[in-house]
Design a protein around this motif. Structure first.
Motif, PDB file in Angstrom:
ATOM      1  N   ALA A 126       8.980   0.592 -19.020  1.00  0.00           N
ATOM      2  CA  ALA A 126       8.398   1.137 -17.794  1.00  0.00           C
ATOM      3  C   ALA A 126       9.157   2.372 -17.318  1.00  0.00           C
ATOM      4  O   ALA A 126       8.544   3.365 -16.895  1.00  0.00           O
ATOM      5  CB  ALA A 126       8.380   0.065 -16.707  1.00  0.00           C
ATOM      6  N   THR A 127      10.480   2.326 -17.394  1.00  0.00           N
ATOM      7  CA  THR A 127      11.249   3.500 -16.973  1.00  0.00           C
ATOM      8  C   THR A 127      11.053   4.667 -17.933  1.00  0.00           C
ATOM      9  O   THR A 127      11.070   5.830 -17.512  1.00  0.00           O
ATOM     10  CB  THR A 127      12.751   3.159 -16.875  1.00  0.00           C
ATOM     11  N   ALA A 128      10.809   4.383 -19.220  1.00  0.00           N
ATOM     12  CA  ALA A 128      10.524   5.459 -20.176  1.00  0.00           C
ATOM     13  C   ALA A 128       9.223   6.169 -19.801  1.00  0.00           C
ATOM     14  O   ALA A 128       9.127   7.403 -19.876  1.00  0.00           O
ATOM     15  CB  ALA A 128      10.442   4.905 -21.591  1.00  0.00           C
ATOM     16  N   LEU A 129       8.223   5.401 -19.389  1.00  0.00           N
ATOM     17  CA  LEU A 129       6.975   6.004 -18.928  1.00  0.00           C
ATOM     18  C   LEU A 129       7.196   6.825 -17.661  1.00  0.00           C
ATOM     19  O   LEU A 129       6.607   7.900 -17.486  1.00  0.00           O
ATOM     20  CB  LEU A 129       5.925   4.921 -18.670  1.00  0.00           C
ATOM     21  N   PRO A 187      13.765  -2.931  -3.857  1.00  0.00           N
ATOM     22  CA  PRO A 187      13.233  -2.944  -5.221  1.00  0.00           C
ATOM     23  C   PRO A 187      12.971  -1.553  -5.784  1.00  0.00           C
ATOM     24  O   PRO A 187      13.310  -1.263  -6.929  1.00  0.00           O
ATOM     25  CB  PRO A 187      11.928  -3.741  -5.071  1.00  0.00           C
ATOM     26  N   LEU A 188      12.372  -0.672  -4.969  1.00  0.00           N
ATOM     27  CA  LEU A 188      12.086   0.665  -5.465  1.00  0.00           C
ATOM     28  C   LEU A 188      13.359   1.479  -5.655  1.00  0.00           C
ATOM     29  O   LEU A 188      13.442   2.319  -6.549  1.00  0.00           O
ATOM     30  CB  LEU A 188      11.133   1.381  -4.504  1.00  0.00           C
ATOM     31  N   ARG A 189      14.355   1.229  -4.806  1.00  0.00           N
ATOM     32  CA  ARG A 189      15.616   1.935  -4.980  1.00  0.00           C
ATOM     33  C   ARG A 189      16.269   1.552  -6.308  1.00  0.00           C
ATOM     34  O   ARG A 189      16.806   2.401  -7.021  1.00  0.00           O
ATOM     35  CB  ARG A 189      16.552   1.639  -3.809  1.00  0.00           C
ATOM     36  N   ARG A 190      16.199   0.260  -6.645  1.00  0.00           N
ATOM     37  CA  ARG A 190      16.754  -0.180  -7.930  1.00  0.00           C
ATOM     38  C   ARG A 190      15.961   0.396  -9.098  1.00  0.00           C
ATOM     39  O   ARG A 190      16.534   0.795 -10.116  1.00  0.00           O
ATOM     40  CB  ARG A 190      16.755  -1.709  -7.987  1.00  0.00           C
ATOM     41  N   ALA A 191      14.622   0.458  -8.950  1.00  0.00           N
ATOM     42  CA  ALA A 191      13.806   1.042 -10.010  1.00  0.00           C
ATOM     43  C   ALA A 191      14.123   2.523 -10.192  1.00  0.00           C
ATOM     44  O   ALA A 191      14.215   3.021 -11.321  1.00  0.00           O
ATOM     45  CB  ALA A 191      12.320   0.859  -9.692  1.00  0.00           C
ATOM     46  N   LEU A 192      14.314   3.232  -9.066  1.00  0.00           N
ATOM     47  CA  LEU A 192      14.657   4.649  -9.144  1.00  0.00           C
ATOM     48  C   LEU A 192      16.008   4.839  -9.810  1.00  0.00           C
ATOM     49  O   LEU A 192      16.203   5.779 -10.602  1.00  0.00           O
ATOM     50  CB  LEU A 192      14.665   5.260  -7.738  1.00  0.00           C
ATOM     51  N   ARG A 193      16.952   3.933  -9.527  1.00  0.00           N
ATOM     52  CA  ARG A 193      18.263   4.011 -10.160  1.00  0.00           C
ATOM     53  C   ARG A 193      18.141   3.832 -11.675  1.00  0.00           C
ATOM     54  O   ARG A 193      18.792   4.534 -12.456  1.00  0.00           O
ATOM     55  CB  ARG A 193      19.193   2.955  -9.576  1.00  0.00           C
ATOM     56  N   CYS A 194      17.264   2.912 -12.109  1.00  0.00           N
ATOM     57  CA  CYS A 194      17.048   2.710 -13.546  1.00  0.00           C
ATOM     58  C   CYS A 194      16.463   3.959 -14.196  1.00  0.00           C
ATOM     59  O   CYS A 194      16.854   4.344 -15.308  1.00  0.00           O
ATOM     60  CB  CYS A 194      16.123   1.522 -13.782  1.00  0.00           C
ATOM     61  N   VAL A 195      15.516   4.600 -13.495  1.00  0.00           N
ATOM     62  CA  VAL A 195      14.933   5.824 -14.037  1.00  0.00           C
ATOM     63  C   VAL A 195      15.987   6.911 -14.185  1.00  0.00           C
ATOM     64  O   VAL A 195      16.069   7.600 -15.208  1.00  0.00           O
ATOM     65  CB  VAL A 195      13.782   6.313 -13.138  1.00  0.00           C
ATOM     66  N   LEU A 196      16.834   7.066 -13.168  1.00  0.00           N
ATOM     67  CA  LEU A 196      17.883   8.088 -13.227  1.00  0.00           C
ATOM     68  C   LEU A 196      18.879   7.799 -14.340  1.00  0.00           C
ATOM     69  O   LEU A 196      19.357   8.718 -15.019  1.00  0.00           O
ATOM     70  CB  LEU A 196      18.595   8.172 -11.874  1.00  0.00           C
ATOM     71  N   LEU A 197      19.194   6.520 -14.556  1.00  0.00           N
ATOM     72  CA  LEU A 197      20.091   6.159 -15.659  1.00  0.00           C
ATOM     73  C   LEU A 197      19.462   6.488 -17.006  1.00  0.00           C
ATOM     74  O   LEU A 197      20.138   6.974 -17.924  1.00  0.00           O
ATOM     75  CB  LEU A 197      20.447   4.672 -15.586  1.00  0.00           C
ATOM     76  N   ASP A 198      18.147   6.241 -17.138  1.00  0.00           N
ATOM     77  CA  ASP A 198      17.469   6.576 -18.386  1.00  0.00           C
ATOM     78  C   ASP A 198      17.395   8.088 -18.594  1.00  0.00           C
ATOM     79  O   ASP A 198      17.526   8.571 -19.722  1.00  0.00           O
ATOM     80  CB  ASP A 198      16.060   5.980 -18.386  1.00  0.00           C
ATOM     81  N   VAL A 199      17.171   8.827 -17.512  1.00  0.00           N
ATOM     82  CA  VAL A 199      17.162  10.295 -17.609  1.00  0.00           C
ATOM     83  C   VAL A 199      18.519  10.792 -18.108  1.00  0.00           C
ATOM     84  O   VAL A 199      18.601  11.666 -18.989  1.00  0.00           O
ATOM     85  CB  VAL A 199      16.817  10.923 -16.248  1.00  0.00           C
ATOM     86  N   ARG A 200      19.577  10.223 -17.568  1.00  0.00           N
ATOM     87  CA  ARG A 200      20.916  10.618 -17.998  1.00  0.00           C
ATOM     88  C   ARG A 200      21.146  10.270 -19.464  1.00  0.00           C
ATOM     89  O   ARG A 200      21.689  11.082 -20.227  1.00  0.00           O
ATOM     90  CB  ARG A 200      21.960   9.929 -17.124  1.00  0.00           C
ATOM     91  N   ALA A 201      20.700   9.074 -19.873  1.00  0.00           N
ATOM     92  CA  ALA A 201      20.895   8.660 -21.272  1.00  0.00           C
ATOM     93  C   ALA A 201      20.123   9.563 -22.227  1.00  0.00           C
ATOM     94  O   ALA A 201      20.629   9.928 -23.301  1.00  0.00           O
ATOM     95  CB  ALA A 201      20.451   7.209 -21.440  1.00  0.00           C
ATOM     96  N   VAL A 202      18.909   9.943 -21.844  1.00  0.00           N
ATOM     97  CA  VAL A 202      18.110  10.821 -22.702  1.00  0.00           C
ATOM     98  C   VAL A 202      18.769  12.183 -22.844  1.00  0.00           C
ATOM     99  O   VAL A 202      18.836  12.749 -23.942  1.00  0.00           O
ATOM    100  CB  VAL A 202      16.678  10.954 -22.129  1.00  0.00           C
ATOM    101  N   HIS A 203      19.299  12.716 -21.745  1.00  0.00           N
ATOM    102  CA  HIS A 203      19.882  14.057 -21.797  1.00  0.00           C
ATOM    103  C   HIS A 203      21.265  14.086 -22.431  1.00  0.00           C
ATOM    104  O   HIS A 203      21.811  15.168 -22.674  1.00  0.00           O
ATOM    105  CB  HIS A 203      19.932  14.655 -20.386  1.00  0.00           C
ATOM    106  N   GLU A 204      21.820  12.925 -22.708  1.00  0.00           N
ATOM    107  CA  GLU A 204      23.060  12.891 -23.485  1.00  0.00           C
ATOM    108  C   GLU A 204      22.795  13.109 -24.971  1.00  0.00           C
ATOM    109  O   GLU A 204      23.722  13.345 -25.734  1.00  0.00           O
ATOM    110  CB  GLU A 204      23.774  11.545 -23.265  1.00  0.00           C
TER     111      GLU A 204
END
Length: 316
Positions: A126-129, A187-204
């Motif tokens: 879901a966060t990848a989407l 809940p949405l704050r945690r979901a947003l945090r997951c998205v930001l973590l995935d964004v960081r992982a992708v850009h690494e």
């Protein structure tokens, strides 16, 4: 547990019913407008029937390339490699599903199922989407800003009363405040945090970041190229940059109305944007019809067949 499932099912059913109701209302309005302006539509069909076949082939090639670019962007949104051939096939099937269900639910569901089949957890899928969607939104915003600077005065809005403008400003402010309040919720704050973590992982991983942003940019640019090629096919005297700006602005505005594949909402917005950019009404109708024919109606049946085959082979 049973009560929770019932509640969840009721919420999902309520959302689907709400989306379906809005979609039906927009389609009815589109049908009424089509009936009122039928001579313009008839003229548009006539223009399209004698359009230049070479430019229509260019538009067809650009349409096909959009599925590969969507696959590239989706690959860039995850750190693990995905099967390339299946990924492209899934994007083709997802585009067909997106024209059946409202507000992008079809494409999202197909891609979510594919990512989970590839071994990603549901939350990570879901966060990848979400990462892909955020990149696409950012790219469209940058393209609109750049084209607006390159074509000053191209984005002319229709004249509306001052009271309507004030109401619109207050409505936008209310929506922004509601979104901000929702993002601050737990809940949405945690979901947003997951998205930001995935964004960081992708850009690494530079290759993944290049795929994400390059695929998103190419996807938006190719859809604009389809519209440009159709305008060239019917000899519409508008600069390509203005046409691209009109399409990007119209498609971004159509997202606000959750119809299947933007059906009705995108058609009206694109026709209005082309008319405001200086296109005759008949030529604008021809452009919209040609774009829809290439991106929706011709690929729809093969896309649904591909979706069925992917489900049968347990790819989805």
């Amino acid at each position: 547990m049973t009560a929770g499932r019932r509640l969840s099912g009721g919420v999902r059913g309520g959302r689907v019913s709400w989306h379906a109701g809005i979609s039906l209302l927009v389609l009815v309005c589109a049908g009424i407008l089509a009936r009122r302006h039928w001579p313009v539509i008839e003229e548009g069909v006539g223009r399209l029937a004698v359009a230049d076949r070479g430019w229509l082939l260019v538009a067809t090639a650009a349409t096909i390339a959009t599925w590969a670019c969507s696959a590239l962007a989706q690959q860039g949104a995850v750190t693990r490699p995905l099967p390339a051939g299946r990924l492209v096939a899934v994007q083709f099937a997802a585009s067909a599903a997106n024209h059946v269900l409202p507000a992008g639910l079809g494409a999202g569901a197909v891609n979510l199922r594919f990512l989970t089949r590839c071994g990603l957890p549901v939350t990570r899928s879901a966060t990848a989407l979400a990462v892909k969607a955020c990149a696409g939104t950012a790219v469209r915003g940058c393209l609109i800003g750049g084209l607006a600077l390159a074509c000053p005065g191209a984005l002319r809005l229709p004249q509306v009363p001052a009271t309507a403008r004030t109401a619109t400003v207050w409505a936008v402010a209310a929506v922004v405040a509601a979104v901000a309040a929702a993002l601050l919720a737990g809940p949405l704050r945690r979901a947003l945090r997951c998205v930001l973590l995935d964004v960081r992982a992708v850009h690494e991983v530079p290759a993944r970041a290049a795929a994400l942003w390059g695929g998103s940019l190419a996807f938006a640019a190719l859809h604009a190229a389809v519209v440009i090629a159709v305008t060239q096919a019917i000899d519409l005297p508008l600069p390509p940059a203005r046409v691209a700006l009109a399409y990007l602005a119209a498609s971004s505005a159509a997202v606000l109305l959750p119809t299947p594949g933007g059906l009705g909402s995108l058609d009206a917005a694109l026709a209005l944007a082309l008319t405001l950019a200086g296109a005759p009404a008949g030529a604008a109708a021809s452009t919209v019809l040609g774009y829809r024919l290439l991106t929706v109606w011709l690929p729809l049946l093969p896309g649904l067949v591909a979706l069925g085959l992917l489900i049968r082979r347990r790819v989805l």
